[in-house]
Design a protein around this motif. Structure first.
Motif, mmCIF file in Angstrom:
data_model
loop_
_atom_site.group_PDB
_atom_site.id
_atom_site.type_symbol
_atom_site.label_atom_id
_atom_site.label_comp_id
_atom_site.label_asym_id
_atom_site.label_seq_id
_atom_site.Cartn_x
_atom_site.Cartn_y
_atom_site.Cartn_z
ATOM 1 N N LYS A 448 -9.375 5.059 0.948
ATOM 2 C CA LYS A 448 -9.264 4.253 2.439
ATOM 3 C C LYS A 448 -10.500 4.114 2.875
ATOM 4 C CE LYS A 448 -5.929 2.835 4.249
ATOM 5 N NZ LYS A 448 -5.511 1.356 4.278
ATOM 6 N N ILE A 449 -11.407 5.522 2.915
ATOM 7 C CA ILE A 449 -12.673 5.416 3.391
ATOM 8 C C ILE A 449 -13.673 4.416 2.767
ATOM 9 C CG2 ILE A 449 -14.803 6.993 3.609
ATOM 10 C CD1 ILE A 449 -12.703 9.233 4.267
ATOM 11 N N MET A 450 -13.407 4.397 1.310
ATOM 12 C CA MET A 450 -14.365 3.559 0.597
ATOM 13 C C MET A 450 -14.022 2.063 1.011
ATOM 14 S SD MET A 450 -15.977 5.412 -1.472
ATOM 15 C CE MET A 450 -16.684 4.279 -2.820
ATOM 16 N N ASP A 451 -13.021 1.642 1.157
ATOM 17 C CA ASP A 451 -12.594 0.386 1.458
ATOM 18 C C ASP A 451 -13.242 -0.107 2.807
ATOM 19 O OD1 ASP A 451 -10.898 -1.874 1.051
ATOM 20 O OD2 ASP A 451 -9.917 -1.520 2.972
ATOM 21 N N ILE A 452 -13.228 1.110 3.800
ATOM 22 C CA ILE A 452 -14.019 0.906 5.268
ATOM 23 C C ILE A 452 -15.335 0.810 5.021
ATOM 24 C CG2 ILE A 452 -14.134 1.685 7.438
ATOM 25 C CD1 ILE A 452 -11.343 3.113 7.064
ATOM 26 N N LEU A 453 -15.821 1.742 4.157
ATOM 27 C CA LEU A 453 -17.527 1.994 4.228
ATOM 28 C C LEU A 453 -17.985 0.807 3.375
ATOM 29 C CD1 LEU A 453 -17.995 5.663 4.491
ATOM 30 C CD2 LEU A 453 -17.790 3.997 6.222
ATOM 31 N N ALA A 454 -17.135 0.270 2.284
ATOM 32 C CA ALA A 454 -17.797 -0.726 1.571
ATOM 33 C C ALA A 454 -18.373 -2.070 2.314
ATOM 34 C CB ALA A 454 -16.412 -1.432 0.648
ATOM 35 N N GLU A 455 -17.902 -2.262 3.622
ATOM 36 C CA GLU A 455 -18.356 -3.491 4.165
ATOM 37 C C GLU A 455 -19.691 -3.367 4.710
ATOM 38 O OE1 GLU A 455 -17.340 -5.693 8.578
ATOM 39 O OE2 GLU A 455 -15.699 -4.529 7.501
ATOM 40 N N LEU A 456 -20.230 -1.812 4.814
ATOM 41 C CA LEU A 456 -21.490 -1.591 5.333
ATOM 42 C C LEU A 456 -22.478 -1.951 4.109
ATOM 43 C CD1 LEU A 456 -21.179 1.757 7.214
ATOM 44 C CD2 LEU A 456 -21.388 -0.534 8.151
ATOM 45 N N THR A 457 -22.020 -1.982 2.902
ATOM 46 C CA THR A 457 -22.825 -2.136 1.530
ATOM 47 C C THR A 457 -22.936 -3.429 1.141
ATOM 48 O OG1 THR A 457 -21.267 -1.375 0.247
ATOM 49 C CG2 THR A 457 -22.326 0.400 1.051
ATOM 50 N N GLY A 458 -22.009 -4.352 1.720
ATOM 51 C CA GLY A 458 -21.630 -5.665 1.079
ATOM 52 C C GLY A 458 -20.759 -5.613 -0.183
ATOM 53 N N GLN A 460 -17.483 -5.800 -2.222
ATOM 54 C CA GLN A 460 -16.116 -6.213 -2.181
ATOM 55 C C GLN A 460 -14.848 -4.936 -2.298
ATOM 56 O OE1 GLN A 460 -16.232 -9.209 -0.883
ATOM 57 N NE2 GLN A 460 -14.901 -10.234 -2.257
ATOM 58 N N ALA A 461 -14.294 -4.691 -1.480
ATOM 59 C CA ALA A 461 -13.636 -3.496 -1.292
ATOM 60 C C ALA A 461 -12.052 -3.623 -1.580
ATOM 61 C CB ALA A 461 -13.411 -2.970 0.113
ATOM 62 N N GLY A 462 -11.685 -4.779 -2.041
ATOM 63 C CA GLY A 462 -10.134 -4.949 -2.141
ATOM 64 C C GLY A 462 -9.482 -4.050 -3.245
ATOM 65 N N SER A 463 -10.183 -3.650 -4.419
ATOM 66 C CA SER A 463 -9.458 -2.928 -5.390
ATOM 67 C C SER A 463 -9.200 -1.397 -4.918
ATOM 68 C CB SER A 463 -10.798 -2.641 -6.466
ATOM 69 O OG SER A 463 -11.795 -1.981 -5.990
ATOM 70 N N TYR A 464 -10.069 -0.708 -3.837
ATOM 71 C CA TYR A 464 -9.803 0.345 -3.320
ATOM 72 C C TYR A 464 -8.360 0.233 -2.362
ATOM 73 C CZ TYR A 464 -14.355 1.564 -4.453
ATOM 74 O OH TYR A 464 -15.828 1.638 -4.991
ATOM 75 N N ALA A 468 -5.003 2.408 -3.365
ATOM 76 C CA ALA A 468 -4.411 3.083 -2.195
ATOM 77 C C ALA A 468 -3.214 2.964 -1.948
ATOM 78 C CB ALA A 468 -5.198 2.982 -1.049
ATOM 79 N N GLU A 469 -2.635 1.767 -2.087
ATOM 80 C CA GLU A 469 -1.277 1.179 -1.907
ATOM 81 C C GLU A 469 -0.249 1.858 -2.977
ATOM 82 O OE1 GLU A 469 0.492 0.146 1.015
ATOM 83 O OE2 GLU A 469 -1.616 0.344 1.658
ATOM 84 N N GLN A 470 -0.872 2.145 -4.077
ATOM 85 C CA GLN A 470 -0.359 2.279 -5.373
ATOM 86 C C GLN A 470 0.004 4.040 -5.085
ATOM 87 O OE1 GLN A 470 -2.185 2.115 -9.106
ATOM 88 N NE2 GLN A 470 -0.299 2.899 -10.233
#
Length: 649
Positions: A448-458, A460-464, A468-470
């Protein structure tokens, strides 16, 4: 806080050995003795210096004998147990022991008042000793101080043949290539070498060695005319300076007050813990950065302990630069998706036998970012965080890998890679090979953190988020025990799966969690019913056949009990954070936690003054065991105080 102990607290030698003080120098060195000023462990020392930070430690000055001479009468005011001879019983003249950033002793001896104060300097192997003496008697007096030396590595004993040389022309003592200088306004007298055998009552009870040796070769003394006031100052140091004792003591107090002010807590207990937290931060020469020592007097710096302790030790106390420095050091040593559990010493390679440190590193970066909004640092370490996730997904060392269901499994053979990691030969007292509950809670949180912080790095975070849902879906299916209203400790197909342990509390307390609100409440209530004590959580419920209620005796007995019921203080922090969360930080919940936390003051009076210990007995946690000062205990309870004062939702 000001901790005051009176004569009722050291009415006997045994009572006086129950509590000790701790001062550290930021290099790994320390000073720690019992509140009577004696040593009751081989690891106690007036000056434990560190020649190569943070773990090359040497017990230079083991203890000090103090004597008052009033004309023909000699009175020893120091207190110490010995092997084979009568103990010194100076505690009979000790009126009070006070710890208020520095330890202070007040003696009254037949019309003479002696006030003793000690302090260590930061970033130096230097200790200052000051005596303020008021001779209100009608007799002339002489006061003398005799240091007893070891000049041996921590945990070792002085060899009878080891020579300790006194060089009066240079005000220096040396042995085994180590030099210790001193300065004093008193007179110095070379004496015939005196060797003593000390008895370590607090080592005997744990099956450690019963005695050790120390040697004296000089004493420092000062005359005290009748009716006069005299000050005796002594500084011992490995690095020559011009600092006098008064300056060292004053600067130590200023430094501690600044730590408390920076942390900004309104609670006096939290303010004390903020200062206590700093005692675990040390410099590591091999990485040219800061580190966190796991506990005193036994432990060094470990990756898992550092990642658990860092949020409270550094972030809750607003030591953000130290937090960043430590995280950066770990980032530089990531390997195959893992973080070091032990850092290199000399030519040795780091050890990576931990499954949780890397996932908690990601959590630490997130908590640091939440507190500072330092997006540049996130971008700096984000590639390391990605390698951690990739390493866990593809599989790395020690059987650490993601299963087809998205959950993490870990451990193989005799490798114990969670915090319940004791091994006795080929016996694993707490086997946790499989899918540990807290590791999968950390895994989901990291995704979940990777998904949130991905935005700061530009990125695409969808895979995280998808993974996470799985993880969430399969975690709920595989870990929930509906009949017990709690979580399995493990998914392994063994009886260990359904043991009720404290590890499930992190599935509620982490920033991102997988259970429903009702399930989280049930976990908190089950943990309270089965595992809660005022000083920590039991590692196993009392009703379990494998429960051990007492921690003590030889090392094998201690290890069999270590995670089999023994109370640990640090999970209590997660419990309180989880309790506040499931009750949405209501006024009632906040008051409940505040009331339950009041007993921490009692815990901080016992064992090591102002500190929280590692563990207690599982059956009836009355006296601290293990390390008398533990970093993650202090850090996790600090996080609770921070949450209470900020009312984090």
């Amino acid at each position: 806080m000001k901790w005051i102990y009176g004569k009722q607290d050291f009415k006997t030698l045994e009572r006086g050995e129950e509590n000790c003080y701790l001062m550290t120098n930021g290099l790994g060195g320390f000073s720690s003795m019992n509140m009577m000023g004696g040593v009751s462990r081989n690891d106690h020392a007036f000056l434990m210096a560190c020649t190569n930070p943070p773990n090359h430690r040497y017990n230079l000055i083991h203890r000090i004998r103090e004597e008052v001479e009033l004309e023909e009468e000699k009175i020893v005011i120091s207190s110490q147990e010995f092997q084979g001879k009568e103990a010194e019983k100076g505690y009979e003249y000790l009126s009070s022991f006070v710890y208020d950033d520095t330890p202070l002793w007040r003696f009254h001896v037949k019309g003479m008042e002696i006030v003793k104060e000690v302090a260590m300097e930061q970033e130096a192997n230097r200790i200052a000793l000051q005596y303020q003496i008021h001779n209100r008697s009608k007799r002339e007096g002489i006061f003398s101080v005799t240091p007893f030396f070891q000049f041996v590595a921590k945990n070792q004993d002085l060899d009878p043949l080891q020579e300790i040389h006194f060089c009066p022309q240079e005000n220096k003592v040396e042995s085994e290539g180590i030099q210790l200088f001193f300065r004093t306004n008193g007179d110095v007298l070379k004496i015939p070498e005196e060797r003593e055998t000390l008895f370590y009552s607090y080592d005997v009870c744990d099956g450690r060695r019963a005695c050790g040796h120390a040697k004296a070769n000089h004493k420092i003394f000062i005359a005290i005319p009748a009716g006069s006031r005299v000050m005796l100052e002594i500084v011992y140091e490995m690095e020559k300076s011009v600092q006098n004792a008064t300056t060292v003591i004053q600067e130590a107090k200023v430094y501690k007050k600044a730590l408390e002010k920076r942390a900004g807590f309104t609670s006096p207990i939290a303010g004390q813990l903020a200062k206590s937290a700093n005692q675990f931060i040390a410099r590591r020469a091999s990485t040219n950065g800061s580190t966190i020592l796991a506990g005193f007097p036994f432990f060094e710096d470990w990756g898992r302990d550092t990642m658990i302790a860092l949020p409270g030790i550094c972030i809750s106390t607003k030591q953000y630069e130290k937090a960043k420095e430590i995280l950066r050091t770990f980032a530089a040593h990531e390997k195959d998706g893992l973080m070091p559990n032990l850092f290199p010493e000399g030519e040795q390679e780091p050890m990576y036998n931990t499954v949780d440190a890397a996932l908690l590193f990601i959590n630490g970066v997130y908590l640091y970012y939440e507190a500072t909004q330092d997006a540049d640092f996130v971008r700096e370490v984000y590639p390391v965080m990605k390698r951690i996730i990739s390493g866990y997904m593809a599989g790395t060392h020690f059987g650490i890998r993601m299963d087809a269901d998205g959950l993490i499994q870990a451990g193989e053979g005799l490798a114990q890679v969670t915090w319940m990691d004791v091994r006795i030969g080929e016996i694993l007292p707490t086997p946790r090979h499989g899918k540990p509950v807290e590791i999968n809670a950390y895994w989901y949180n990291a995704l979940k953190i990777m998904d949130i912080l991905a935005e700061l790095t530009g990125e695409q975070a969808g895979s995280y988020e998808k993974l996470a849902e799985q993880v969430k879906e399969n975690f709920q299916k595989q870990f929930w025990l509906d009949e017990k209203g709690c979580l399995k400790d493990l998914v392994s197909g063994t009886k260990a799966d359904t043991q009720i342990r404290c590890n499930q509390i992190w599935a509620v307390s982490m920033p991102f969690t997988m259970l429903s609100k009702e399930q989280e409440k049930m976990v908190v209530e089950t943990v309270f019913e089965k595992l809660y004590t005022p000083y920590g959580l039991r590692t196993l419920e009392e009703e379990d056949q494998e429960f051990h209620g007492i921690y003590g005796g030889p090392v094998e007995e201690r290890d069999m009990a270590y995670h089999q019921g023994t109370v640990w203080t640090f999970p209590l922090g997660a419990y309180y954070l989880a309790y506040l969360k499931v009750h949405q930080y209501s006024d009632e919940a906040v008051e409940t936690v505040k009331a339950q936390l009041e007993v921490m003051e009692s815990a901080m009076r016992e064992g090591c003054v102002g500190q929280l210990p590692e563990i207690y007995d599982g059956k009836n946690p009355t006296s601290s065991r293990g390390c008398f000062a533990q970093a993650w205990s202090t850090g996790e309870i600090l996080r609770v105080y921070e949450a209470l004062e900020n009312k984090k939702l």
